[in-house]
Scaffold this active site. Structure first.
Site, mmCIF file in Angstrom:
data_model
loop_
_atom_site.group_PDB
_atom_site.id
_atom_site.type_symbol
_atom_site.label_atom_id
_atom_site.label_comp_id
_atom_site.label_asym_id
_atom_site.label_seq_id
_atom_site.Cartn_x
_atom_site.Cartn_y
_atom_site.Cartn_z
ATOM 1 N N ASP A 39 12.801 4.319 7.805
ATOM 2 C CA ASP A 39 13.998 5.153 7.684
ATOM 3 C C ASP A 39 14.491 5.582 9.061
ATOM 4 O O ASP A 39 14.033 6.582 9.619
ATOM 5 C CB ASP A 39 13.698 6.371 6.815
ATOM 6 N N GLU B 171 2.165 4.360 1.978
ATOM 7 C CA GLU B 171 1.299 4.888 3.055
ATOM 8 C C GLU B 171 0.032 5.600 2.528
ATOM 9 O O GLU B 171 -0.902 5.684 3.332
ATOM 10 C CB GLU B 171 2.103 5.875 3.921
ATOM 11 N N ASP C 205 7.354 -0.299 -1.176
ATOM 12 C CA ASP C 205 7.744 0.846 -0.353
ATOM 13 C C ASP C 205 6.827 2.020 -0.680
ATOM 14 O O ASP C 205 6.026 1.967 -1.611
ATOM 15 C CB ASP C 205 9.210 1.175 -0.681
#
Length: 930
Positions: free
Chosen positions: A569, A449, A446
């Protein structure tokens, strides 16, 4: 996980203070383009040319004066057009990350040269034709079979775009498009208008940690590829266009044209000829990598939550699913299991290792699995072994020679540089060490990015704790100053980052930071999650030789070869439920078929009704997981009895369909075929479904038509032409003559799922865990057109040892079955052709039931034979016959009566060829026995 639902609104005022050139105020036409000054043939069958700028200007920087053009038909159905600086090498997606052919070295001259090329020239392959105009240079790609122009970069005075532009930090190229072309792709973003690209909507590609609730903004992944579906005079054809470039870009789609504006790299276009949507994805994944094979259990249901504070809470969750009789295969931990949010650690108080190991032994013994999260940021802590070993191996991204400092959940962190081979080795070693500590069954990567709670150049503050341990953990507490000194941090063209023209280094790694071999973060930014996925996959595959399961938030072209994806999300709203379908379908086109959204929404808080409806959709996502935020109320499916009922119904069907889903996983792995697909994949002739974003197919013929609106107990669903059968009540038939909308009953606990004609669907009996469900007897559902006296149906089934790393035939641990059925001249026949049946025979799998739908209903069958042996009265084989019902919206006047025939008590080995046949009967009985 990202904690704030208000990212865009919180930072909007701050961001707008940064001055840049707005995309809307960009000069419409920049310069006069290039002219072709030479062209040659290459020994490998390509053409090589040089382009010279016509008139220099300094808008967004100086033009690159001389470019190299390389064109090659790499396969029968793939054309590559590569344009770069002819004199200096430029950044490209690394060839070791995404293996592919390399263009000729710069200034290479091969073969015969045409220094004065003719004005128009064509270069033809099997399916596609490349043509060019020399001055100003432009190119077009045409389909050979029908002459359609697929891509055309020429600019006329009336066009809203200009000629090609190629500067160091600004590249621009455009194509004309027919107004009736339907485009899909260009992600990752949340598309409020549905799956089709919408003229005027912004499409910015730059991996960014903002919540998926932000519409039309660059989200976690970058996929600069689109599919173009056209229907000309009733003839559909699809093709795809990939611009392989990892730099930030804006793509402007106007309906009749499309313009790329990119802040670096090269033009590296790949054209895939199709002509069917499935062929396009096949060709695309041939280049970028076939989707990863998934273990069987990964297709089961998953439960997660950020906020399972201790092990006893996790144990209770597992027990409560069992008590509620809701299927559950995998239990997850967000970072609650960690010691101080640090990767590869265990909290000794809340997740003591002896108790965790005992729990894992218990769930592993029944076939359940356990997955935990890993974030890329490594906590800066001199007593932390992972950090010590990282420093010793020099694995971090640098800024001015020192590890770049950021903040994520542990506080101050450094980011591993996965472009560095030493980092890949170190990462693999840390995963090995952690697996010895906790035998997890997969990893969740996670925040890759990469996400950073701070911006700019930061230092650890003296005299205060950071983070403080009170209040939200995502507030930056480092001492930071903006970095705007370089052209990498403040490029001349401002992409529409975060939907608000945020600086490209905002809340991520500074874009002037440096990777291995001097590579700039500016260029490699959107590859971070991709490179981490490759390193993680290599590590897991090397552990026990088992098939890896990795879930990644950030993705790039080719990520599907290594990971599954969830859509990030989202929020517990009806809108987010609807958006989830479009995003899921897009990722199938991107070559990442194992995808799903957080069921019931990540942010607080879903209503009971919404959660009912969401599990009815989510039970049919390829990746099916309930996940919630730390601050959300508990939303496991057993928290409401009504949701539990819907879950038992919808997930109960999913678990019966697992052999079908697993076979689709195999098809994805060998051909790229999406598991979840838009309807136009199976019905490209039916233009009504081109924009349909509220229904979807699993495979070629199983259609899900969910309720997506509050307070509704019916759903208006589009049925393409043909006969459709409800899988929950197979006596229910919908025959759509030319395609039509039908209003279906859908009370709270009902989701409508229909199976198309001409299909053979393998199913099992279900269960609460996939391991158990997998060993139950098989049934086959055979569908013919309603009232058919003649018809054909096909299906297939793939079975293997899902622990093995590779998913293939020939290992001795797999079986593949082709299934066939015909109805002709009063005889119905169902048979199989088995490849490598040994594995299925060893497992003892049998077919216990065959159900045939849609036959001309003139009476019961007779003369039943199995493998040439007549089934006589003493047999245990039971027969039931039921007349099928037609939906009230359908006019049945000219439709023949059809029946459902069910044969139970069969004992047919899956691993052997079989054949069964019977005569279509003439007398009317309700039930009988042979």
């Amino acid at each position: 996980m990202f904690p704030s639902t208000t990212y865009a609104s919180v930072f909007l005022v701050l961001i707008l203070c940064f001055n840049g050139v707005s995309p809307s105020s960009t000069p419409t036409k920049i310069g006069e383009g290039y002219r072709l000054i030479s062209i040659e043939e290459t020994r490998d069958g390509g053409i090589l040319g040089h382009l010279q700028v016509k008139q220099k200007n300094n808008i967004y920087g100086p033009d690159i004066p001389l470019l190299q053009l390389f064109v090659k038909h790499e396969t029968q159905d793939r054309l590559r057009i590569h344009i770069t600086d002819a004199e200096k090498s430029r950044w490209e997606v690394p060839y070791n990350l995404l293996p592919r052919e390399q263009p000729p070295v710069l200034k290479q001259t091969i073969g015969r040269s045409r220094k004065n090329p003719i004005t128009v020239q064509e270069f033809s392959g099997s399916e596609l034709i490349f043509s060019y105009k020399a001055d100003p240079f432009s190119f077009a790609v045409k389909r050979k079979s029908n002459g359609q122009t697929l891509f055309n970069t020429s600019s006329d005075n009336s066009d809203p775009f200009g000629e090609m532009v190629f500067k160091d930090q600004y590249l621009e190229i455009s194509t004309k498009l027919p107004k009736d072309a339907s485009l899909y792709g260009l992600g990752e973003n949340t598309q409020p208008h549905g799956i089709k690209l919408y003229p005027g909507d912004p499409y910015t590609l730059y991996t960014t940690d903002i919540s998926a609730i932000n519409l039309n903004a660059d989200l976690y992944g970058s996929h600069p590829v689109y599919m173009d579906l056209r229907n000309v005079n009733g003839q559909p054809s699809a093709h795809s266009v990939l611009l392989l470039n990892s730099n930030g870009m804006d793509v402007f789609y106007r309906g009749t044209s499309l313009t790329y504006k990119i802040i670096g790299g090269v033009f590296d276009f790949y054209f895939f000829s199709g002509p069917s949507p499935l062929a396009v994805v096949d060709q695309y994944t041939t280049l970028i990598g076939r989707p990863a094979p998934m273990p069987y259990w990964a297709l089961g249901f998953h439960q997660c939550r950020w906020g399972y504070h201790n092990l006893s809470v996790v144990e209770d969750v597992v027990e409560n699913y069992k008590k509620a009789q809701i299927p559950l295969d995998v239990i997850w931990n967000d970072d609650d299991h960690m010691d101080g949010h640090k990767d590869f650690t265990l909290n000794p108080t809340n997740y003591p290792r002896p108790k965790l190991l005992a729990f894992l032994e218990k769930i592993h013994s029944i076939g359940m699995k356990y997955i935990v999260i890993i974030d890329p940021g490594i906590g800066v802590n001199s007593t932390y072994g992972v950090y010590q070993r990282a420093i010793a191996n020099d694995v971090f991204i640098k800024y001015h020679g020192k590890p770049f400092l950021a903040q994520v959940w542990p506080g101050a962190v450094n980011f591993p540089d996965f472009l560095n081979p030493k980092t890949v080795e170190w990462w693999g070693d840390e995963i090995r060490r952690f697996h010895e500590l906790v035998p997890v069954d997969g990893l969740w990567i996670d925040m890759n990015e990469a996400s950073n709670f701070c911006s700019g150049l930061c230092t650890i503050p003296e005299g205060k704790q950071c983070p403080s341990g009170t209040g939200p953990g995502w507030v930056c507490c480092l001492d930071c100053k903006n970095i705007t000194a370089t052209r990498w941090d403040d490029p001349p063209y401002k992409i529409n980052a975060s939907g608000i023209q945020a600086p490209i280094g905002y809340k991520t790694i500074a874009t002037s930071a440096v990777h291995y071999n001097g590579v700039l973060e500016y260029d490699a930014h959107s590859l971070y999650g991709f490179s981490q996925a490759i390193a993680t996959h290599k590590a897991l595959q090397g552990l026990e030789g088992k098939r890896p399961f990795i879930l990644s938030r950030s993705t790039y072209v080719g990520s599907g070869k290594y990971v599954a994806h969830w859509t990030g999300d989202n929020k517990g709203t009806w809108e987010d439920l609807r958006y989830s379908i479009s995003t899921m379908l897009n990722f199938g086109i991107f070559g990442v078929p194992m995808v799903g959204s957080d069921i019931c929404g990540f942010y607080p808080a879903p209503t009971e009704e919404l959660c009912n409806r969401w599990i009815e959709v989510g039970a049919f996502y390829p990746f099916s997981r309930d996940h919630a935020n730390y601050y959300s109320p508990r939303q496991e499916l057993y928290q409401w009895e009504s949701v539990a009922e819907s879950a038992r119904n919808a997930l109960g069907m999913r678990y019966k369909l697992l052999p079908y889903l697993y076979t689709l996983n195999y098809e994805a792995h060998i051909s790229g075929a999406p598991i979840a697909r838009p309807l136009f994949f199976s019905f490209p002739n039916y233009t009504e479904c081109y924009g349909l974003s509220t229904q979807f197919l699993l495979g070629s013929s199983l259609m899900v038509s969910p309720v997506l609106e509050q307070g509704k107990s019916q759903v208006k669903a589009l049925f393409p032409p043909g006969s459709w059968y409800s899988v929950f009540d197979m006596s229910q038939t919908i025959t759509s003559k030319g395609g039509q909308y039908v209003t279906l009953d859908a009370p709270l606990h009902v989701v409508n799922v229909h199976l198309y004609q001409n299909t053979i669907l393998p199913m099992q009996q279900g269960g609460l865990i996939s391991k158990q469900a997998r060993m139950t007897p098989f049934s086959l559902i055979v569908t013919f057109p309603a009232g058919a006296s003649h018809g054909e149906a096909k299906g297939n089934l793939y079975l293997d040892d899902d622990e093995l790393p590779e998913m293939k035939l020939g290992s001795g641990y797999s079986t593949y079955v082709d299934l066939y059925a015909t109805a002709s001249q009063g005889t119905v026949k169902v048979w199989s052709k088995v490849q490598e049946g040994k594995f299925a025979l060893q497992k003892g799998w049998i077919i216990e039931k065959v159900t045939v739908l849609g036959l001309d209903g003139s009476g019961p069958p007779s003369a039943l034979e199995v493998n040439g042996n007549p089934i006589v009265g003493a047999s245990k084989v039971g027969l039931s016959l039921l007349e099928q019902k037609y939906h009230g919206d359908i006019e049945v006047g000219d439709i023949k009566k059809s029946v459902m025939i069910e044969m139970k008590g069969l004992n047919i080995p899956v691993g052997k060829d079989f054949s069964m046949s019977w005569k279509i009967g003439i007398r009317s009985v309700a039930e009988g026995k042979f």
